[in-house]
Write an enzyme that holds these catalytic residues in place. Sequence first.
Site, PDB file in Angstrom:
ATOM      1  N   TRP A 188       0.865  -1.183   0.000  1.00  0.00           N
ATOM      2  CA  TRP A 188       0.000   0.000   0.000  1.00  0.00           C
ATOM      3  C   TRP A 188       0.903   1.235   0.000  1.00  0.00           C
ATOM      4  O   TRP A 188       1.834   1.325   0.792  1.00  0.00           O
ATOM      5  CB  TRP A 188      -0.915   0.054   1.230  1.00  0.00           C
ATOM      6  CG  TRP A 188      -1.637   1.375   1.278  1.00  0.00           C
ATOM      7  CD1 TRP A 188      -2.675   1.758   0.485  1.00  0.00           C
ATOM      8  CD2 TRP A 188      -1.321   2.505   2.115  1.00  0.00           C
ATOM      9  NE1 TRP A 188      -3.028   3.059   0.782  1.00  0.00           N
ATOM     10  CE2 TRP A 188      -2.222   3.540   1.773  1.00  0.00           C
ATOM     11  CE3 TRP A 188      -0.377   2.743   3.113  1.00  0.00           C
ATOM     12  CZ2 TRP A 188      -2.191   4.786   2.399  1.00  0.00           C
ATOM     13  CZ3 TRP A 188      -0.347   3.984   3.731  1.00  0.00           C
ATOM     14  CH2 TRP A 188      -1.257   4.984   3.375  1.00  0.00           C
ATOM     15  N   GLU A 229      -2.958  -2.923  -2.620  1.00  0.00           N
ATOM     16  CA  GLU A 229      -4.119  -2.381  -1.907  1.00  0.00           C
ATOM     17  C   GLU A 229      -4.493  -0.985  -2.413  1.00  0.00           C
ATOM     18  O   GLU A 229      -3.690  -0.060  -2.393  1.00  0.00           O
ATOM     19  CB  GLU A 229      -3.803  -2.312  -0.403  1.00  0.00           C
ATOM     20  CG  GLU A 229      -4.938  -1.725   0.440  1.00  0.00           C
ATOM     21  CD  GLU A 229      -4.590  -1.661   1.926  1.00  0.00           C
ATOM     22  OE1 GLU A 229      -3.435  -1.962   2.293  1.00  0.00           O
ATOM     23  OE2 GLU A 229      -5.492  -1.306   2.709  1.00  0.00           O
ATOM     24  N   LYS A 231      -7.062   2.559  -2.531  1.00  0.00           N
ATOM     25  CA  LYS A 231      -7.722   3.458  -1.577  1.00  0.00           C
ATOM     26  C   LYS A 231      -8.415   4.566  -2.359  1.00  0.00           C
ATOM     27  O   LYS A 231      -7.943   4.968  -3.428  1.00  0.00           O
ATOM     28  CB  LYS A 231      -6.669   4.041  -0.629  1.00  0.00           C
ATOM     29  CG  LYS A 231      -7.253   4.709   0.608  1.00  0.00           C
ATOM     30  CD  LYS A 231      -6.171   4.978   1.648  1.00  0.00           C
ATOM     31  CE  LYS A 231      -6.776   5.592   2.901  1.00  0.00           C
ATOM     32  NZ  LYS A 231      -5.795   5.716   3.989  1.00  0.00           N
ATOM     33  N   ASP A 262      -9.591  -3.270   1.263  1.00  0.00           N
ATOM     34  CA  ASP A 262      -9.734  -2.769   2.623  1.00  0.00           C
ATOM     35  C   ASP A 262     -11.155  -2.227   2.763  1.00  0.00           C
ATOM     36  O   ASP A 262     -11.594  -1.384   1.967  1.00  0.00           O
ATOM     37  CB  ASP A 262      -8.687  -1.668   2.869  1.00  0.00           C
ATOM     38  CG  ASP A 262      -8.687  -1.146   4.300  1.00  0.00           C
ATOM     39  OD1 ASP A 262      -9.774  -0.804   4.809  1.00  0.00           O
ATOM     40  OD2 ASP A 262      -7.605  -1.051   4.897  1.00  0.00           O
ATOM     41  N   HIS A 265     -11.846   1.593   2.475  1.00  0.00           N
ATOM     42  CA  HIS A 265     -11.210   2.352   1.404  1.00  0.00           C
ATOM     43  C   HIS A 265     -12.112   2.692   0.232  1.00  0.00           C
ATOM     44  O   HIS A 265     -11.634   2.911  -0.870  1.00  0.00           O
ATOM     45  CB  HIS A 265      -9.983   1.588   0.890  1.00  0.00           C
ATOM     46  CG  HIS A 265      -8.811   1.676   1.816  1.00  0.00           C
ATOM     47  ND1 HIS A 265      -7.546   1.290   1.471  1.00  0.00           N
ATOM     48  CD2 HIS A 265      -8.726   2.125   3.089  1.00  0.00           C
ATOM     49  CE1 HIS A 265      -6.726   1.491   2.477  1.00  0.00           C
ATOM     50  NE2 HIS A 265      -7.419   1.987   3.481  1.00  0.00           N
ATOM     51  N   HIS A 289      -8.516  -6.519   4.071  1.00  0.00           N
ATOM     52  CA  HIS A 289      -8.219  -5.759   5.277  1.00  0.00           C
ATOM     53  C   HIS A 289      -9.575  -5.479   5.900  1.00  0.00           C
ATOM     54  O   HIS A 289     -10.269  -4.541   5.503  1.00  0.00           O
ATOM     55  CB  HIS A 289      -7.487  -4.452   4.953  1.00  0.00           C
ATOM     56  CG  HIS A 289      -6.003  -4.618   4.912  1.00  0.00           C
ATOM     57  ND1 HIS A 289      -5.134  -3.570   4.778  1.00  0.00           N
ATOM     58  CD2 HIS A 289      -5.236  -5.729   5.034  1.00  0.00           C
ATOM     59  CE1 HIS A 289      -3.890  -4.040   4.803  1.00  0.00           C
ATOM     60  NE2 HIS A 289      -3.929  -5.336   4.949  1.00  0.00           N
ATOM     61  N   ASP A 297     -12.550   8.388   8.707  1.00  0.00           N
ATOM     62  CA  ASP A 297     -11.588   7.383   9.145  1.00  0.00           C
ATOM     63  C   ASP A 297     -11.918   6.017   8.562  1.00  0.00           C
ATOM     64  O   ASP A 297     -13.080   5.617   8.515  1.00  0.00           O
ATOM     65  CB  ASP A 297     -11.575   7.292  10.672  1.00  0.00           C
ATOM     66  CG  ASP A 297     -10.603   6.230  11.144  1.00  0.00           C
ATOM     67  OD1 ASP A 297      -9.425   6.293  10.734  1.00  0.00           O
ATOM     68  OD2 ASP A 297     -11.006   5.330  11.885  1.00  0.00           O
ATOM     69  N   ASP A 299     -10.388   3.196   9.726  1.00  0.00           N
ATOM     70  CA  ASP A 299      -9.694   2.206  10.557  1.00  0.00           C
ATOM     71  C   ASP A 299     -10.255   2.025  11.967  1.00  0.00           C
ATOM     72  O   ASP A 299      -9.496   1.816  12.893  1.00  0.00           O
ATOM     73  CB  ASP A 299      -8.213   2.590  10.650  1.00  0.00           C
ATOM     74  CG  ASP A 299      -7.569   2.661   9.281  1.00  0.00           C
ATOM     75  OD1 ASP A 299      -7.396   1.602   8.670  1.00  0.00           O
ATOM     76  OD2 ASP A 299      -7.267   3.778   8.822  1.00  0.00           O
ATOM     77  N   ASP A 329      -7.240  -4.647   9.716  1.00  0.00           N
ATOM     78  CA  ASP A 329      -6.565  -3.355   9.625  1.00  0.00           C
ATOM     79  C   ASP A 329      -7.375  -2.279  10.344  1.00  0.00           C
ATOM     80  O   ASP A 329      -8.296  -1.709   9.776  1.00  0.00           O
ATOM     81  CB  ASP A 329      -6.341  -2.969   8.150  1.00  0.00           C
ATOM     82  CG  ASP A 329      -5.498  -1.698   8.032  1.00  0.00           C
ATOM     83  OD1 ASP A 329      -4.972  -1.246   9.063  1.00  0.00           O
ATOM     84  OD2 ASP A 329      -5.374  -1.169   6.914  1.00  0.00           O
TER      85      ASP A 329
HETATM   86  C1  RNT Z   1      -3.833   2.543   4.733  1.00  0.00           C
HETATM   87  C2  RNT Z   1      -3.944   1.091   4.421  1.00  0.00           C
HETATM   88  C3  RNT Z   1      -2.832   0.247   4.943  1.00  0.00           C
HETATM   89  C4  RNT Z   1      -2.408   0.617   6.340  1.00  0.00           C
HETATM   90  C5  RNT Z   1      -1.414  -0.338   6.934  1.00  0.00           C
HETATM   91  C6  RNT Z   1      -0.784   0.204   8.160  1.00  0.00           C
HETATM   92  O1  RNT Z   1      -4.910   3.253   4.362  1.00  0.00           O
HETATM   93  O2  RNT Z   1      -5.171   0.617   4.859  1.00  0.00           O
HETATM   94  O3  RNT Z   1      -3.210  -1.075   4.858  1.00  0.00           O
HETATM   95  O4  RNT Z   1      -3.487   0.756   7.196  1.00  0.00           O
HETATM   96  O5  RNT Z   1      -0.508  -0.709   5.989  1.00  0.00           O
HETATM   97 ZN    ZN Z   2      -5.518  -1.487   4.778  1.00  0.00          ZN
END
Ligand code: RNT
Ligand code: ZN
Length: 428
Positions: A188, A229, A231, A262, A265, A289, A297, A299, A329
Amino acid sequence: MMTKAGDIEAAYGLARERFESLGVDVDRAIEVLRETSVSVHCWQGDDVGGFEGEDRALGDGLAVTGNYPGRARTVDELRSDLEMAYSLIPGRHRLNLHAMYGEFQGVVERNEIGVEHFQGWIDWGRHQGISLDFNPTFFSHSLASSGFTLAHADRSIRQFWIEHGIACRKIAAAMGAAQGNPCINNFWVPDGYKDTPVDRQSPRQRLADSLDEIFREALPPEQALDAVECKLFGIGSESYVVGSHEFYMGYAVSRRKLLCLDAGHFHPTEVISDKISAVLMYVPALLLHVSRGVRWDSDHVVTFTDELQAIMQEIVRGGSLRRVHIGLDFFDASINRVAAWVIGTRNVLKALLAALLEPTERLQQLEREGDFTARLALLEEQKTMPLGAVWDYYCLSSDVPVGAQWLEQVRQYERMVQTNRSSTIKHA
Ligand code: RNT
Ligand code: ZN
């Protein structure tokens, strides 16, 4: 109050009958759950800090909020916290490491890291029976502070990050060779612009070229598998992210790489559960993820949401468990960090169990026959089936605490271990 083992077994017996009356093979569901490993991300333990010696401020598209005491400051503290978390999660799971978590003994440039810096983790993993996954770290670094790494316009900066990517693939392969199963190595990069760019094409061309250079050498797939990955936007890259979904979808399909989805994302109403079956038609395998987006956010700690359940349903209904690698994640510094791991990982497993306890064949047959009334009726009834009794039994039979009893153990660990850590001093 402790729930008695006999009560849990009795409740399980009744629940089992209910599920079996629908044609669900409960033993098989538990067996599959037991065989499924989730890759637990190391970075929840220390707010994505890493062990590069100097206290680098997290940036380059990532942010952790909260100041709950007890953050792991050293590799020993992180391992201790992880061992605590794993002891409260049923099953055998993996550890997902970031390159910034090596044991460097001084300053080692990211393009010069080697397997020697991860030998301690490899040994720890072998000792604990935990297999490792890996990630190059393309953030929290002066050469990432412009917001660009592999897509940077400056060839020498790109070169530095290309070398980092190559170094990380060697480390991942060594981990895979040592553990006897492939280490998933996930790429990523934060690259993107805060404001509207006038050239969206060139950075994408550079990113593809850089990745091609990194991936030039083929690695034995039984040792390491590369994932990429995407985003939609990040902090400081609100208007444009080079590695968008379309970019990496095309990249993964054309280069036969794993695609990493993810859950945080995408657009707020866009879900990854619907993407799994589509993407699996064209890529060899997926990395997830599992995360939870909340407004800006991406995460938050994973909770038992509709989308989490839908993700697991899609994997099970599609028969895709072997092609979908489940990773986590999230990072939350406002609650106990060990508890965050335990809550998120137990939820993922609970949702997987719920999916495994569904009468999938029957539902799919109703759908084929066009009986959408029965499909909806059964799906809704399924929601109040006694999942909890099977989950409790699974925890009991896996020798981990049942229900919220695990919290007491975290509290005790917090009192004995975590609160003695000062938040500022970081030992090398
Ligand atoms: C960031 C990505 C990535 C990170 C990690 C720490 O937006 O999701 O995966 O969260 O690599
Ligand atoms: Zn991620």
